[in-house]
Design an enzyme around this catalytic site. Structure first.
Site, PDB file in Angstrom:
ATOM      1  N   TYR A  61       0.842  -1.202   0.000  1.00 49.33           N
ATOM      2  CA  TYR A  61       0.000   0.000   0.000  1.00 49.33           C
ATOM      3  C   TYR A  61       0.875   1.249   0.000  1.00 49.33           C
ATOM      4  CZ  TYR A  61      -5.030  -0.599   0.312  1.00 49.33           C
ATOM      5  OH  TYR A  61      -6.330  -0.788   0.004  1.00 49.33           O
ATOM      6  N   GLU A  63      -0.590   4.858  -0.258  1.00 49.20           N
ATOM      7  CA  GLU A  63      -1.409   6.075  -0.408  1.00 49.20           C
ATOM      8  C   GLU A  63      -0.553   7.323  -0.258  1.00 49.20           C
ATOM      9  OE1 GLU A  63      -4.792   6.019   2.189  1.00 49.20           O
ATOM     10  OE2 GLU A  63      -5.708   4.368   1.075  1.00 49.20           O
ATOM     11  N   ASP A 207      -7.711  13.975 -24.543  1.00 51.89           N
ATOM     12  CA  ASP A 207      -7.766  12.568 -24.146  1.00 51.89           C
ATOM     13  C   ASP A 207      -7.121  11.774 -25.275  1.00 51.89           C
ATOM     14  OD1 ASP A 207      -8.389   9.944 -23.635  1.00 51.89           O
ATOM     15  OD2 ASP A 207     -10.392  10.384 -22.858  1.00 51.89           O
ATOM     16  N   THR A 233      -4.796   6.423 -21.299  1.00 56.22           N
ATOM     17  CA  THR A 233      -4.580   5.092 -20.744  1.00 56.22           C
ATOM     18  C   THR A 233      -3.186   4.659 -21.178  1.00 56.22           C
ATOM     19  OG1 THR A 233      -5.709   4.188 -22.673  1.00 56.22           O
ATOM     20  CG2 THR A 233      -6.986   4.345 -20.643  1.00 56.22           C
ATOM     21  N   LYS A 236      -3.159   0.956 -24.643  1.00 56.37           N
ATOM     22  CA  LYS A 236      -3.631   0.857 -26.034  1.00 56.37           C
ATOM     23  C   LYS A 236      -2.401   0.925 -26.965  1.00 56.37           C
ATOM     24  CE  LYS A 236      -8.265   2.517 -24.942  1.00 56.37           C
ATOM     25  NZ  LYS A 236      -8.361   3.282 -23.684  1.00 56.37           N
ATOM     26  N   ARG A 242      -2.649  -2.296 -18.120  1.00 57.50           N
ATOM     27  CA  ARG A 242      -3.903  -1.544 -17.994  1.00 57.50           C
ATOM     28  C   ARG A 242      -3.727  -0.512 -16.892  1.00 57.50           C
ATOM     29  NH1 ARG A 242      -7.352  -4.276 -21.164  1.00 57.50           N
ATOM     30  NH2 ARG A 242      -8.857  -2.634 -20.797  1.00 57.50           N
TER      31      ARG A 242
HETATM   32  N1  DSN Z   1     -12.818   0.994 -23.939  1.00 60.29           N
HETATM   33  C1  DSN Z   1     -11.987   1.909 -24.661  1.00 60.29           C
HETATM   34  C2  DSN Z   1     -12.060   1.646 -26.133  1.00 60.29           C
HETATM   35  O1  DSN Z   1     -12.243   0.497 -26.498  1.00 60.29           O
HETATM   36  O2  DSN Z   1     -11.901   2.544 -26.932  1.00 60.29           O
HETATM   37  C3  DSN Z   1     -12.323   3.273 -24.320  1.00 60.29           C
HETATM   38  O3  DSN Z   1     -12.358   3.390 -22.954  1.00 60.29           O
END
Ligand code: DSN
Length: 427
Positions: A61, A63, A207, A233, A236, A242
């Protein structure tokens, strides 16, 4: 179930303690190996990222932030987090990075918490035109706690209409403007968004979840210097675990950090932070730059091959990793087509298209992308074959021709066996 004669080395120990779960993980590994995975938000992480994700850092942990934690024993965790932060700052060229958001949606929520009051107006891309749930969809908290107004794409062009963005911004005077989304096949014009945001006194949020790897690899213009806050994120095109990051200028650093912790979250997921650090190191290499440009080359080749087969591509093609296809002219809806394609060994999303007359649960389109196949080493010369399989599978699905779908799946298993994936034994 998976053939346990070729267990993943990752699950070899798990197979002894929890064979039931190990079998499921191996089955998923085999599925990822045997399919052509075209979901544009998915990828295959490196073995090093898998290794970091599976470490005992999950036990701790932490925090707070480095050197200001609410738990003792942070001698090494602080260094791990600082390493991830410094790599993010250097890769993207930002003043400040927060690597703690659990994923993209909490990262975006932190932005609202940092800068908005309930009921405040913000401007973003309509979900059905390629936005994201957390950009103010009525079914998201962001659409009920705040007041979203949306821009969209042009009916004829399929591209974001910057005149409309300016008109709405001037009329509504939003506090925040979001650019970016989940189904945008074209470059995002960050300088144009920034000019509009400045005209109306709004903060610009980019974003870049989908395109972070393309930005890092130099094949998509950067939002740095245009957007005050950048959300992404890490799993991707960036090809990490993730997770998510928020990047910002010095001016807004404190507000962002406070919103992530203690505003929204508790302890950061340290094993994820470590794996983010690994992915950021990988993304700073020349090899990754080549990867990013190959993603785009593959997407363009696939788009061209699909267009030649009569597929109707939203905006006519792609500039990035993603292709959005309206199947109306093929006389099939997105969902049955996606299901047929999945049976044939091609994994993708059913997706709404701009001005879709159908509902999101059974929309008119499909969404595909090339980050995962590019990681496997597939190249532009393979894209016409993939387009041909897609075409065949869509037609076979319409006729409920299971035999053809199964035959295509067998051909695809043979094809994919030549492209290894990290964490799965190559036959
Ligand atoms: N779930 C993502 C996507 O597939 O584009 C977006 O959050």
């Amino acid at each position: 179930m998976t053939d346990r004669t070729t267990p993943l080395d990752l699950t070899a120990r798990l197979a002894e303690s929890d064979p039931q779960l190990a079998e499921l993980i191996d089955a998923e590994g085999r599925r990822q190996f045997e399919k052509i995975r075209l979901i544009p938000s998915e990828n295959y992480v490196s073995r090093a990222v898998l290794d970091a994700t599976g470490t005992l850092l999950t036990n701790k942990y932490s925090e707070g932030y480095a050197h200001k934690r609410y738990y003792e024993g942070q001698q090494f965790i602080d260094e791990v987090e600082e390493l991830a932060i410094s790599r993010a700052k250097s890769l993207f060229g930002v003043d400040h990075a927060n690597v703690q958001p659990y994923s993209g949606s909490p990262a975006n929520l932190a932005i609202y918490l940092a800068f908005m009051q309930p009921g405040d107006t913000f401007l973003s891309l309509e979900l059905a035109h390629g936005g994201h749930l957390t950009h103010g969809s009525p079914v998201s908290a962001t659409g009920t706690w705040f007041r979203p107004v949306h821009y969209g794409v042009g009916h004829e062009t399929g591209r974001i209409d910057m005149d409309q963005v300016r008109d709405i911004a001037q009329k509504e005077r939003p506090k925040l403007i979001f650019c970016g989304g989940t189904a945008i096949p074209r470059l995002i014009d960050f300088p144009a968004f920034s000019a509009i945001a400045r005209e109306v006194g709004a903060l610009l949020v980019a974003d870049i979840a989908h395109i972070a790897g393309l930005v890092a690899g130099g094949v998509h213009p950067t939002p740095v210097g245009h957007a005050e806050v950048i959300s992404t994120t890490t799993h991707k095109t960036l090809r990490g675990p993730r997770g998510a990051m928020l990047m910002t200028t010095e001016e807004h650093a404190k507000a962002i950090d406070k919103a992530v912790f203690p505003g929204l979250q508790g302890g950061p997921h340290n094993h994820t932070t470590a794996a983010i650090a690994v992915a950021l190191k990988e993304a700073a290499t020349e090899e990754f730059r080549l990867y990013a440009s190959q993603i785009v080359a593959n997407a363009k080749a696939l788009a061209e091959a699909l267009a030649e087969r009569g597929f109707d591509l939203v905006s006519g093609g792609t500039d990035n990793h993603l292709i959005l296809i309206d199947l109306t002219n093929k006389d099939v809806a997105g969902k049955p087509a996606a299901k047929a394609l999945d049976r044939a060994g091609i994994e993708l999303n059913f997706n709404t298209v701009p001005f879709d007359p159908r509902k999101p649960w059974s929309p008119s389109g499909i969404r595909i992308g090339t980050p995962a196949v590019t990681t496997r080493g597939m190249a532009p010369e393979h894209m016409p074959r993939i387009a041909a399989w897609m075409d065949e599978a869509v037609e076979a699905g319409k006729k409920d021709d299971g035999d053809s779908l199964d035959r295509i799946a067998a051909e695809i298993r043979e094809f994919t066996s030549a492209f290894p994936i990290p964490g799965w034994p190559t036959p």
